[in-house]
Motif scaffolding. Structure first.
Motif, PDB file in Angstrom:
ATOM      1  N   VAL A 226      -8.934  -6.914  -9.946  1.00  0.00           N
ATOM      2  CA  VAL A 226      -9.442  -5.785  -9.185  1.00  0.00           C
ATOM      3  C   VAL A 226     -10.662  -6.223  -8.403  1.00  0.00           C
ATOM      4  O   VAL A 226     -11.616  -6.762  -8.971  1.00  0.00           O
ATOM      5  CB  VAL A 226      -9.789  -4.606 -10.112  1.00  0.00           C
ATOM      6  CG1 VAL A 226     -10.439  -3.477  -9.320  1.00  0.00           C
ATOM      7  CG2 VAL A 226      -8.536  -4.113 -10.806  1.00  0.00           C
ATOM      8  N   GLU A 227     -10.616  -6.003  -7.115  1.00  0.00           N
ATOM      9  CA  GLU A 227     -11.718  -6.378  -6.227  1.00  0.00           C
ATOM     10  C   GLU A 227     -12.789  -5.282  -6.287  1.00  0.00           C
ATOM     11  O   GLU A 227     -12.453  -4.107  -6.470  1.00  0.00           O
ATOM     12  CB  GLU A 227     -11.083  -6.593  -4.849  1.00  0.00           C
ATOM     13  CG  GLU A 227     -11.875  -6.286  -3.627  1.00  0.00           C
ATOM     14  CD  GLU A 227     -11.795  -4.837  -3.192  1.00  0.00           C
ATOM     15  OE1 GLU A 227     -12.765  -4.389  -2.604  1.00  0.00           O
ATOM     16  OE2 GLU A 227     -10.786  -4.149  -3.440  1.00  0.00           O
ATOM     17  N   ASN A 228     -14.076  -5.665  -6.188  1.00  0.00           N
ATOM     18  CA  ASN A 228     -15.112  -4.677  -6.495  1.00  0.00           C
ATOM     19  C   ASN A 228     -15.562  -3.803  -5.319  1.00  0.00           C
ATOM     20  O   ASN A 228     -16.274  -2.838  -5.518  1.00  0.00           O
ATOM     21  CB  ASN A 228     -16.340  -5.376  -7.085  1.00  0.00           C
ATOM     22  CG  ASN A 228     -17.075  -6.200  -6.032  1.00  0.00           C
ATOM     23  OD1 ASN A 228     -16.598  -7.219  -5.569  1.00  0.00           O
ATOM     24  ND2 ASN A 228     -18.232  -5.731  -5.632  1.00  0.00           N
ATOM     25  N   ILE A 229     -15.154  -4.128  -4.089  1.00  0.00           N
ATOM     26  CA  ILE A 229     -15.645  -3.345  -2.942  1.00  0.00           C
ATOM     27  C   ILE A 229     -14.997  -1.956  -2.918  1.00  0.00           C
ATOM     28  O   ILE A 229     -15.674  -0.949  -2.819  1.00  0.00           O
ATOM     29  CB  ILE A 229     -15.366  -4.076  -1.605  1.00  0.00           C
ATOM     30  CG1 ILE A 229     -16.025  -5.463  -1.596  1.00  0.00           C
ATOM     31  CG2 ILE A 229     -15.824  -3.234  -0.417  1.00  0.00           C
ATOM     32  CD1 ILE A 229     -17.519  -5.465  -1.501  1.00  0.00           C
ATOM     33  N   HIS A 230     -13.657  -1.922  -3.016  1.00  0.00           N
ATOM     34  CA  HIS A 230     -12.962  -0.635  -3.012  1.00  0.00           C
ATOM     35  C   HIS A 230     -12.246  -0.355  -4.323  1.00  0.00           C
ATOM     36  O   HIS A 230     -11.660   0.702  -4.495  1.00  0.00           O
ATOM     37  CB  HIS A 230     -11.911  -0.602  -1.886  1.00  0.00           C
ATOM     38  CG  HIS A 230     -12.486  -0.676  -0.516  1.00  0.00           C
ATOM     39  ND1 HIS A 230     -12.530  -1.850   0.184  1.00  0.00           N
ATOM     40  CD2 HIS A 230     -13.047   0.265   0.268  1.00  0.00           C
ATOM     41  CE1 HIS A 230     -13.108  -1.616   1.358  1.00  0.00           C
ATOM     42  NE2 HIS A 230     -13.430  -0.354   1.434  1.00  0.00           N
ATOM     43  N   GLY A 231     -12.238  -1.340  -5.230  1.00  0.00           N
ATOM     44  CA  GLY A 231     -11.489  -1.193  -6.465  1.00  0.00           C
ATOM     45  C   GLY A 231      -9.995  -1.402  -6.267  1.00  0.00           C
ATOM     46  O   GLY A 231      -9.187  -0.936  -7.063  1.00  0.00           O
ATOM     47  N   HIS A 232      -9.624  -2.090  -5.195  1.00  0.00           N
ATOM     48  CA  HIS A 232      -8.213  -2.392  -4.961  1.00  0.00           C
ATOM     49  C   HIS A 232      -7.765  -3.603  -5.761  1.00  0.00           C
ATOM     50  O   HIS A 232      -8.578  -4.455  -6.110  1.00  0.00           O
ATOM     51  CB  HIS A 232      -7.974  -2.679  -3.471  1.00  0.00           C
ATOM     52  CG  HIS A 232      -8.130  -1.473  -2.605  1.00  0.00           C
ATOM     53  ND1 HIS A 232      -8.383  -1.560  -1.263  1.00  0.00           N
ATOM     54  CD2 HIS A 232      -8.067  -0.142  -2.899  1.00  0.00           C
ATOM     55  CE1 HIS A 232      -8.481  -0.342  -0.753  1.00  0.00           C
ATOM     56  NE2 HIS A 232      -8.291   0.535  -1.716  1.00  0.00           N
ATOM     57  N   ILE A 233      -6.436  -3.669  -5.981  1.00  0.00           N
ATOM     58  CA  ILE A 233      -5.902  -4.803  -6.712  1.00  0.00           C
ATOM     59  C   ILE A 233      -5.552  -5.919  -5.738  1.00  0.00           C
ATOM     60  O   ILE A 233      -4.991  -5.661  -4.674  1.00  0.00           O
ATOM     61  CB  ILE A 233      -4.643  -4.409  -7.498  1.00  0.00           C
ATOM     62  CG1 ILE A 233      -4.900  -3.138  -8.309  1.00  0.00           C
ATOM     63  CG2 ILE A 233      -4.201  -5.538  -8.415  1.00  0.00           C
ATOM     64  CD1 ILE A 233      -3.663  -2.565  -8.937  1.00  0.00           C
ATOM     65  N   LYS A 234      -5.911  -7.134  -6.094  1.00  0.00           N
ATOM     66  CA  LYS A 234      -5.526  -8.306  -5.296  1.00  0.00           C
ATOM     67  C   LYS A 234      -4.469  -9.072  -6.081  1.00  0.00           C
ATOM     68  O   LYS A 234      -4.524  -9.124  -7.303  1.00  0.00           O
ATOM     69  CB  LYS A 234      -6.740  -9.203  -5.078  1.00  0.00           C
ATOM     70  CG  LYS A 234      -7.846  -8.545  -4.271  1.00  0.00           C
ATOM     71  CD  LYS A 234      -7.699  -8.903  -2.819  1.00  0.00           C
ATOM     72  CE  LYS A 234      -8.838  -8.325  -2.011  1.00  0.00           C
ATOM     73  NZ  LYS A 234      -8.917  -8.880  -0.673  1.00  0.00           N
ATOM     74  N   TYR A 235      -3.539  -9.667  -5.349  1.00  0.00           N
ATOM     75  CA  TYR A 235      -2.430 -10.346  -6.020  1.00  0.00           C
ATOM     76  C   TYR A 235      -2.273 -11.800  -5.595  1.00  0.00           C
ATOM     77  O   TYR A 235      -2.561 -12.153  -4.457  1.00  0.00           O
ATOM     78  CB  TYR A 235      -1.107  -9.650  -5.691  1.00  0.00           C
ATOM     79  CG  TYR A 235      -1.047  -8.203  -6.074  1.00  0.00           C
ATOM     80  CD1 TYR A 235      -0.676  -7.820  -7.363  1.00  0.00           C
ATOM     81  CD2 TYR A 235      -1.353  -7.214  -5.153  1.00  0.00           C
ATOM     82  CE1 TYR A 235      -0.610  -6.487  -7.711  1.00  0.00           C
ATOM     83  CE2 TYR A 235      -1.292  -5.869  -5.494  1.00  0.00           C
ATOM     84  CZ  TYR A 235      -0.931  -5.512  -6.765  1.00  0.00           C
ATOM     85  OH  TYR A 235      -0.862  -4.185  -7.109  1.00  0.00           O
TER      86      TYR A 235
END
Length: 571
Positions: A226-235
């Motif tokens: 989980v990336e911390n800027i938007h809380g999106h998942i990176k794969y």
DNA sequence: CAGATGACTTGAGCATAATGGG
DNA sequence: CCCATTATGCTCAAGTCATCTG
């Protein structure tokens, strides 16, 4: 929806992919996990950060974030207030109490020594000897060899992005409210590993453990965090050359081709919606018309903490202007908005009278920042589309219209007396460009554009002079050999003139090609919207080697199409 | 059923590699 | 052969859309 994709007679690997019943994407998956960026290396003590003019020693974590900013110093965005504020807020959070007490004003921070240090370092790297560069290259190759591939259902497949994204300062596109925020370092403890059960589980880096190891074969990713800027998942996912991605791509184009069969009825359906007694239906009819005619994106709702960009369904009243008459045209809609990646969409389009009337109606007693299509959403639109044809969504229209345009343009440009016929690659580029313009795929004009155009123009001038000279000489020669018109010399000269004229023509076409391409990017449509079988078939029909159209990477991605399309393929 | 979440495609820009003209 | 220009690959942000959740 599952398409059963079979191609009579093609045989081979592309028919294998039928196991996707109940959403299974693979049977076995083995990999080494993602590769992490190197740990932070503190600056040499000779390189100092200054606060209020005096050197301050920062703890490594604080210093690291300072280097992120220092490296960007000559970018314009470090001068933006939003960027500076976001950076400073996040930087202070990393500081110790003492550091925070001292460093209270960003304008008193002097990063120039750090900046200089990194500039020198890149310079050093550039000046390395061939041998040193070779060593580095081999080390990189070794890492790619080890981490860059996985084993999926027994096939060795290339991974698309096997590296964990390094920490740094976030720079969104356009006027992003979060620009300058700290993108934190990802730890193995943040990473979920996905692989099969019966296989060697990847080793986390020494002294670390994974967040989780799972065995979910209904998804295609190998690792995520989980990336911390938007809380999106990176794969971490496979490369486009993989069979998994290739089959998905093929399926996408088959869906688009299926639209061909029902597009007429869908068009008349949305046209009749223009006069529906329900406002919602009228909005649906006009929105879909835009998506179809102008290849607009669907336009999902967006979070507030992202750049203000729109697509079709999220268009606001302020994004269009209506002109009863404009430039000798009637019922013109003028679009002006920022789309994906904050790329400007500007277009003046004549529309049907009924569309025009509807738009007036939709805008009636609304504020500029109100939604133009306030009664519909992308979910609603896609639901309707799916009812009209299984698998149909808004973005299929983009694929459909892009591929249809390419097919038509190629048919047009490479038949008949058109000048482009002699240089098929230029004709192809031109067809490709028609699609890129439709999809609004823009790029910044190349930095050296003016210069290289000038160079080309000089070349053309020279060639023109050569032509003139050769013509004169020919005339002279003819005069001198009036009594012997079949003289070998004259024939030779005629040939020269002809050859020079051809060369001139080609240069002039090249100039047109370059000019038209100034701010147009062809890559995106080529990679994502154009059914590669159209191009492969065109190559075969016109005896153009496929290598002239697709480079190595592209050939790998489109292996399925190169494998199966014959010269008779039509989209 | 709206909003959140998750998975996957699409996108421009940039760093680096390859190429080709002087 | 070398340097400048162009092509390619990589990066990672930003979309789309299906599914989950309360």
């Amino acid at each position: 929806m599952m398409l059963l994709l079979t191609l009579p007679g093609s045989g081979g690997v592309w028919e294998e992919g039928k196991h996707a019943e109940n959403g299974q994407k693979w049977r076995s998956l083995e990999h080494k996990g993602p590769l992490f960026p190197p740990e932070y290396e503190p600056l040499p003590s000779s390189v100092s950060f200054l606060y209020n003019g005096t050197p301050v020693i920062l703890r490594p974590a604080t210093e690291e974030v300072a280097t992120f900013y220092a490296k960007m110093l000559d970018h314009e965005f470090t001068t933006k207030e939003v960027f500076q504020n976001n950076f400073f807020t996040d930087w202070k959070e990393v500081m110790t109490e003492t550091e925070r007490q001292l460093i209270s004003d960003l304008s008193q921070c002097d990063f120039s020594n750090i900046h200089k240090y990194f500039v020198e370092k890149t310079e050093e790297k550039r000046n390395m000897t061939k041998e040193e560069k070779q060593v580095l290259k081999e080390e990189a190759n070794k890492l790619t060899e080890e981490y860059g591939y996985c084993l999926l259902d027994g096939h060795r497949e290339k991974i698309g992005n096997f590296r964990v994204e390094p920490p740094g300062l976030f720079r969104g596109r356009g006027e992003h409210p979060k620009m300058g925020k700290l993108k934190k370092r990802v730890q193995p403890e943040d990473v979920i590993i996905n692989c099969s059960k019966d296989v060697k589980i990847p080793e986390p880096p020494p002294g670390h453990r994974w967040k989780k190891v799972q065995h979910d074969n209904t998804v295609t990713w190998l690792a995520s965090w989980v990336e911390n800027i938007h809380g999106h998942i990176k794969y971490i996912m496979l490369n486009p050359s993989s069979k998994l991605k290739g089959e998905k791509d093929w399926q996408k184009y088959e869906t688009a081709r299926k639209l061909k069969l029902s597009v007429d009825s869908i068009r008349s359906e949305y046209q009749s919606a223009w006069t529906s007694c329900e406002m919602k239906q009228r909005q649906y009819g006009v929105a879909l018309y835009f998506i179809d005619k102008l290849a607009l994106r669907a336009g999902n709702e967006k979070d507030d903490d992202t750049a203000d960009t729109v697509g079709c369904c999220s268009l606001r009243v302020e994004h269009i202007n209506l002109h009863r008459h404009l430039d000798s045209l009637d019922y013109v809609v003028e679009f002006d908005f920022l789309g994906k990646d904050s790329i400007r969409y500007y277009n003046k389009v004549p529309v049907e009278k009924q569309v025009y009337k509807n738009l007036k109606l939709f805008m009636n007693s609304k504020n500029p920042d109100d939604d133009l299509f306030d009664r519909i959403s992308t979910t609603y639109l896609n639901k309707k589309l799916n009812e009209a044809m299984p698998g149909l969504t808004a973005k299929v229209f983009r694929t459909f219209n892009a591929s249809t345009t390419l097919q038509e343009q190629l048919n047009q440009l490479t038949t008949g007396q058109c000048t482009w016929v002699s240089w098929p690659i230029l004709a192809y580029n031109r067809a490709n460009r028609a699609v890129a313009i439709l999809c609004n795929h823009q790029r910044a004009a190349p930095k050296t554009f003016e210069k290289s155009m000038q160079l080309l123009q000089e070349k053309i001038k020279k060639k023109q002079e050569e032509v003139e000279k050769a013509k004169k000489e020919l005339k002279q020669a003819k005069k001198e050999h009036k009594q012997l018109p079949s003289e070998v010399l004259v024939q030779k000269m005629e040939k020269t003139v002809k050859r020079l004229l051809e060369q001139l023509k080609k240069l002039q076409l090249l100039e047109t090609d370059r000019n038209e391409n100034k701010v147009i990017a062809l890559g995106t449509s080529k990679l994502n919207y154009l059914d590669p079988r159209i191009s492969v078939a065109w190559c075969k029909k016109n005896n153009v080697p496929v290598e002239k159209i697709y480079n190595k990477t592209q050939r790998a991605k489109f292996a399925w199409a190169i494998d199966m399309a014959d010269e008779n393929f039509q989209f």
